[in-house]
Motif scaffolding. Structure first.
Motif, mmCIF file in Angstrom:
data_model
loop_
_atom_site.group_PDB
_atom_site.id
_atom_site.type_symbol
_atom_site.label_atom_id
_atom_site.label_comp_id
_atom_site.label_asym_id
_atom_site.label_seq_id
_atom_site.Cartn_x
_atom_site.Cartn_y
_atom_site.Cartn_z
ATOM 1 N N ALA A 10 0.797 -1.217 0.051
ATOM 2 C CA ALA A 10 -0.112 -0.043 -0.188
ATOM 3 C C ALA A 10 0.914 1.188 0.248
ATOM 4 O O ALA A 10 0.658 2.303 -0.731
ATOM 5 C CB ALA A 10 -0.974 -0.057 1.162
ATOM 6 N N GLY A 11 1.984 1.159 0.682
ATOM 7 C CA GLY A 11 2.893 2.410 0.691
ATOM 8 C C GLY A 11 3.497 2.729 -0.562
ATOM 9 O O GLY A 11 3.751 3.820 -1.037
ATOM 10 N N ALA A 13 2.160 1.510 -3.503
ATOM 11 C CA ALA A 13 1.395 2.019 -4.518
ATOM 12 C C ALA A 13 0.780 3.468 -4.172
ATOM 13 O O ALA A 13 0.802 4.385 -5.341
ATOM 14 C CB ALA A 13 -0.185 1.275 -4.200
ATOM 15 N N LEU A 14 1.121 4.050 -2.903
ATOM 16 C CA LEU A 14 0.517 5.594 -2.783
ATOM 17 C C LEU A 14 1.780 6.462 -3.069
ATOM 18 O O LEU A 14 1.597 7.429 -3.817
ATOM 19 C CB LEU A 14 0.307 5.750 -1.252
ATOM 20 N N GLY A 15 3.197 5.870 -2.963
ATOM 21 C CA GLY A 15 4.326 6.440 -3.442
ATOM 22 C C GLY A 15 4.095 6.571 -5.038
ATOM 23 O O GLY A 15 4.371 7.852 -5.636
ATOM 24 N N ALA A 17 1.547 6.519 -6.902
ATOM 25 C CA ALA A 17 0.367 7.491 -7.380
ATOM 26 C C ALA A 17 0.556 8.925 -7.015
ATOM 27 O O ALA A 17 0.006 9.764 -7.554
ATOM 28 C CB ALA A 17 -0.977 7.163 -6.349
ATOM 29 N N GLY A 18 1.426 9.187 -5.856
ATOM 30 C CA GLY A 18 1.557 10.567 -5.408
ATOM 31 C C GLY A 18 2.733 11.156 -6.362
ATOM 32 O O GLY A 18 2.444 12.449 -6.525
ATOM 33 N N VAL A 29 8.931 6.314 -2.723
ATOM 34 C CA VAL A 29 8.330 4.912 -2.581
ATOM 35 C C VAL A 29 9.133 4.112 -1.782
ATOM 36 O O VAL A 29 8.412 3.235 -0.770
ATOM 37 C CB VAL A 29 8.557 4.355 -4.022
ATOM 38 N N LEU A 32 7.740 5.365 2.080
ATOM 39 C CA LEU A 32 6.376 5.082 2.276
ATOM 40 C C LEU A 32 6.149 3.468 2.286
ATOM 41 O O LEU A 32 5.388 2.961 3.179
ATOM 42 C CB LEU A 32 5.290 5.614 1.019
ATOM 43 N N GLY A 36 4.842 1.800 5.729
ATOM 44 C CA GLY A 36 3.987 0.655 5.755
ATOM 45 C C GLY A 36 4.201 -0.800 6.264
ATOM 46 O O GLY A 36 3.314 -1.237 6.929
#
Length: 61
Positions: A10-11, A13-15, A17-18, A29, A32, A36
Motif C-alpha cells: 500500500a505504501g 502504491a501510494l508513492g 500515485a503521489g 516509494v 512509504l 507501511g
C-alpha cells in the motif's frame, strides 16, 4: 499475505500515485514502503511501540 506485506504494498502504491518519476520518486516509494511495513508489523502484533523507546542499558543477559 501478512499485514506487513500488505502495508508495504500500500505504501509503495501510494508513492507511485503521489509522485511518479526520477530519483525523488524512488526515495518517496522506499520511505512509504518502509512506513507501511512497520505499521503492518504493529497490526500483526510482531512489534510494539516500546521496542523503539527502550533505553540502551536495558540489555538481555
Amino acid at each position: 499475505m501478512s499485514m506487513a506485506v500488505a502495508g508495504m504494498l500500500a505504501g509503495m502504491a501510494l508513492g507511485f500515485a503521489g509522485f511518479f518519476g526520477g530519483f525523488g520518486a524512488f526515495l518517496l516509494v522506499a520511505a512509504l514502503g518502509a512506513i507501511g511495513f512497520v505499521l503492518g508489523r504493529f497490526v500483526d502484533g510482531d512489534l510494539e511501540p516500546g521496542d523503539f523507546f527502550r533505553p540502551r542499558d536495558d540489555r538481555h543477559r
